[in-house]
Motif scaffolding. Structure first.
Motif, short mmCIF file in Angstrom:
data_model
loop_
_atom_site.label_atom_id
_atom_site.label_comp_id
_atom_site.label_asym_id
_atom_site.label_seq_id
_atom_site.Cartn_x
_atom_site.Cartn_y
_atom_site.Cartn_z
N ASN A 55 10.65 11.62 18.11
CA ASN A 55 10.53 11.88 16.67
C ASN A 55 10.34 10.64 15.80
O ASN A 55 11.08 10.42 14.86
N ILE A 56 9.35 9.83 16.11
CA ILE A 56 8.95 8.79 15.16
C ILE A 56 7.93 9.44 14.23
O ILE A 56 6.99 10.08 14.69
N GLU A 57 8.16 9.28 12.93
CA GLU A 57 7.27 9.94 11.97
C GLU A 57 6.03 9.07 11.70
O GLU A 57 6.12 7.85 11.61
N VAL A 58 4.88 9.72 11.62
CA VAL A 58 3.66 9.00 11.23
C VAL A 58 3.07 9.71 10.03
O VAL A 58 3.04 10.94 9.95
N LYS A 59 2.64 8.92 9.05
CA LYS A 59 1.96 9.49 7.88
C LYS A 59 0.78 8.58 7.56
O LYS A 59 0.93 7.37 7.48
N VAL A 60 -0.39 9.21 7.38
CA VAL A 60 -1.56 8.43 7.01
C VAL A 60 -2.03 8.85 5.64
O VAL A 60 -2.13 10.05 5.36
N PHE A 61 -2.26 7.88 4.80
CA PHE A 61 -2.87 8.16 3.51
C PHE A 61 -4.35 7.89 3.67
O PHE A 61 -4.76 6.79 4.03
N HIS A 62 -5.16 8.91 3.42
CA HIS A 62 -6.60 8.75 3.59
C HIS A 62 -7.33 8.63 2.29
O HIS A 62 -7.19 9.45 1.41
N SER A 63 -8.11 7.58 2.22
CA SER A 63 -8.92 7.41 1.03
C SER A 63 -10.11 8.36 1.09
O SER A 63 -10.76 8.63 0.11
N ARG A 64 -10.40 8.88 2.28
CA ARG A 64 -11.46 9.89 2.41
C ARG A 64 -10.85 11.21 2.84
O ARG A 64 -9.64 11.33 2.97
N HIS A 65 -11.71 12.18 3.12
CA HIS A 65 -11.15 13.51 3.31
C HIS A 65 -10.76 13.89 4.73
O HIS A 65 -9.94 14.77 4.91
N MET A 84 -10.67 7.73 12.78
CA MET A 84 -11.36 6.70 12.00
C MET A 84 -10.38 6.06 11.00
O MET A 84 -9.48 6.71 10.50
N TRP A 85 -10.63 4.80 10.72
CA TRP A 85 -9.84 4.08 9.71
C TRP A 85 -10.82 3.56 8.66
O TRP A 85 -11.82 2.94 9.00
N HIS A 86 -10.54 3.85 7.40
CA HIS A 86 -11.41 3.38 6.32
C HIS A 86 -10.67 2.40 5.43
O HIS A 86 -9.44 2.47 5.31
N VAL A 87 -11.43 1.55 4.78
CA VAL A 87 -10.83 0.65 3.81
C VAL A 87 -10.11 1.50 2.77
O VAL A 87 -10.67 2.48 2.28
N GLY A 88 -8.87 1.16 2.47
CA GLY A 88 -8.11 1.94 1.49
C GLY A 88 -7.12 2.88 2.14
O GLY A 88 -6.23 3.42 1.48
N ASP A 89 -7.26 3.09 3.44
CA ASP A 89 -6.29 3.94 4.15
C ASP A 89 -4.97 3.19 4.30
O ASP A 89 -4.93 1.96 4.30
N MET A 90 -3.90 3.96 4.44
CA MET A 90 -2.59 3.36 4.72
C MET A 90 -1.90 4.20 5.78
O MET A 90 -2.08 5.41 5.83
#
Ligand SMILES: [Mn+2]
Length: 336
Positions: A246-256, A281-287
């Motif tokens: 149970n390690i949590e992962v969260k991605v903020f996507h600058s795209r959809h 995929m990883w885009h500039v602006g993602d976290m």
């Protein structure tokens, strides 16, 4: 290749020593053959790391070592402290913001160096940062890491040993990031997490599935761990993710597009099932955030929107402050 330049170290506990080690680094860089710009960048990194020691641990050691392999020569910089390091708590409690110092500094350090690792020391108190800058010849290095990291880790309140640990490691053209939570808390949890981290440090270039298999063996005599590892490929613009427990992962996507993660139940070290490795995929602006269960899963990127342009370290500290739980070790890594 042989060097006539000798390794040097200095105990850092005041600003005069920061200036002194900075000067030594500059001279050493010149002797190794770095040009004016390289020398400046190296001395900037050294003074950043040395000042961080004073800010976060009051006292530590900076070591400068000329290094070479078949293809390159360069300089290795190590900064080590045995203070609270990233576990530094009091400065935040006192309302003295740590913001803008460590994150800003390490982001810059990471961009100026060819190799960069942040490690927790064996005893889980204190921090060790190891970075290398190569003289740029005909090698394919010289490509600097496009990511920035923030990390925050502390033991359960009133415990001295941290049962959590983390890893951030640049491996030629890729970066491995992970959060490891030893089962339970306290010293035995710390042993398990340490065993896992040490294995990963030494085998960071292996495929994720093999790393998990190796950690399962390396942690067999311990309580075991849950862990999530992410490998960012700089040139492909992708990241591979694998997790057990149970390690949590969260991605903020600058795209959809929505990344897919498959999480396996189990304990690594206790015959965990192999993880399912997914690539996105990883885009500039993602976290991306990875955190242990000492941090509540009930948060959204939306809640921290106002910090989006801050250094990753600042984001990690804000999320930690807002969501940490008192009854467990807590660790968060932010990548942006
Ligand atoms: Mn935990």
């Amino acid at each position: 290749m042989t060097f006539h330049v000798e390794s040097q170290f200095m105990v850092i506990s005041n600003s005069a020593e920061v200036i002194a080690i900075r000067r030594i680094a500059k001279d050493m860089a010149k002797e190794i053959g770095f040009d004016e710009c390289g020398r400046e960048e190296i001395s900037l990194v050294v003074s950043e790391l040395a000042s961080n020691i004073i800010k976060y641990a009051q006292r530590g050691i900076v070591t400068l070592t000329p290094v070479c392999d078949e293809q390159h020569e360069g300089l290795m910089i190590e900064a080590e402290d045995d203070g609270e390091g990233f576990n530094e708590h009091t400065s935040m409690k006192d309302g003295v913001s740590t913001s803008g110092t460590l994150g800003m500094g390490l982001g810059a350090v990471n961009r100026l160096m060819d190799e960069f690792d942040i490690l927790q020391r064996e005893n889980h108190t204190g921090t060790r940062i190891v970075c290398k800058r190569w003289l740029h010849d005909n090698s394919n290095l010289g490509q600097h890491c496009p990511f920035e990291f923030g990390v925050f880790s502390r033991p359960k309140p009133n415990e001295t040993a941290n049962g959590d640990t983390f890893i951030v490691k640049n491996i030629r053209g890729a970066t491995l990031v992970g959060v490891i939570d030893g089962v339970g808390h306290g010293e035995l949890a710390g042993h398990a997490a340490n065993a896992a981290r040490q294995y990963i440090e030494r085998h960071a270039e292996l495929p994720l599935l093999e790393i998990f298999r190796g950690v399962d063996r390396a942690c067999a005599a311990t309580r075991g761990v849950v862990m999530a590892l992410v490998v960012f490929d700089w040139s492909k613009g992708t990241f591979r993710y694998a997790s057990v427990g149970n390690i949590e992962v969260k991605v903020f996507h600058s795209r959809h597009d929505k990344p897919k993660f498959i999480v396996r139940r189990g304990i690594v070290g206790k015959h965990a099932p192999p993880p399912v490795v997914t690539e996105n995929m990883w885009h500039v602006g993602d976290m991306l955030a990875l955190h242990s269960d000492g941090i509540s899963t009930h948060w959204q990127w939306h809640d921290f929107e106002q910090y989006a342009d801050h250094p990753a370290q600042v984001i990690a500290e804000h999320i930690y402050n807002a969501t940490q739980k008192d009854h467990d070790d807590a660790t968060i890594v932010i990548v942006k």
